[in-house]
Write a protein that holds these residues in place. Sequence first.
Motif, short mmCIF file in Angstrom:
data_model
loop_
_atom_site.label_atom_id
_atom_site.label_comp_id
_atom_site.label_asym_id
_atom_site.label_seq_id
_atom_site.Cartn_x
_atom_site.Cartn_y
_atom_site.Cartn_z
N LYS A 3 -21.25 7.47 29.09
CA LYS A 3 -21.49 7.71 30.52
C LYS A 3 -21.46 6.37 31.24
N THR A 4 -20.77 6.35 32.37
CA THR A 4 -20.77 5.15 33.21
C THR A 4 -21.50 5.45 34.51
N ASN A 5 -22.09 4.42 35.09
CA ASN A 5 -22.66 4.55 36.43
C ASN A 5 -22.37 3.25 37.18
N GLY A 6 -22.57 3.29 38.45
CA GLY A 6 -22.16 2.18 39.31
C GLY A 6 -20.97 2.66 40.11
N ASP A 8 -18.53 6.64 38.04
CA ASP A 8 -19.59 7.59 37.71
C ASP A 8 -18.96 8.75 36.96
N ASN A 45 -18.39 10.69 32.70
CA ASN A 45 -18.83 10.81 31.31
C ASN A 45 -17.70 11.40 30.49
N ASP A 51 -13.09 8.86 35.90
CA ASP A 51 -13.68 9.21 37.21
C ASP A 51 -12.58 9.47 38.24
N TYR A 90 -26.47 0.25 25.62
CA TYR A 90 -26.30 0.10 27.07
C TYR A 90 -25.60 -1.23 27.35
N ASN A 136 -21.38 -0.01 34.50
CA ASN A 136 -22.42 0.04 33.48
C ASN A 136 -22.12 1.21 32.54
#
Length: 195
Positions: free
Chosen positions: A59-62, A65, A67, A99, A169, A183
């Motif tokens: 999963k990425t975020n920032g 976004d 998975n 994404d 992470y 991230n």
Amino acid sequence: MKRILVSSSILAMVGGAAFAGGYTAPAAAPVVTPAPMVAAPVAFDWTGAYAGAQVGYGKTNGDLDANGAVGGVHAGYLKDFGGFVGGGELAYNAANVDDGDNGKLKNMTDLKLIGGVPYNRSLFYGALGASYMKADLAGQDHSDTSPMVGIGMKYAVTDQWTVGGELDYRDGHNFDGTDSDVNATTLNLTTSFKF
């Protein structure tokens, strides 16, 4: 004479009744068998080189976004010091974390130090290192090296095969000098062969 005869008869009857059962020897003491000794679990020696594969979820975020699935291969070396196990590992994960038009995470190559505590045939550990990540951001390829941390557990199924799981992470702040953050968190199931 009558009295002697009666007394003798009574004594004979009483004496005969006393010896009617015969002599009985005392019973032997029961033999007590000690409980079998149960061997304590044999501690596994984690010292040695190993290699294997992993598969899991990312999963990425920032700015990305998304998975998706991740998976790859790893190799490393551990040294068992008794109450502590330390070593290093190099792992490669291909990623299908997309994404759409924003971009996607393509892959990660992790170089990490591992330190942990063994318990019987299990190893509980933490990891600290760096991850070289490649990503597509809005149609342009970027790559950067980011710090990473992780926790995991390995279990020795046999003297050569281990299985386990690891949660990592990676902090991709200001990825490749852009203003974008990538991230990435991964959760992998692992299997390894110890040489």
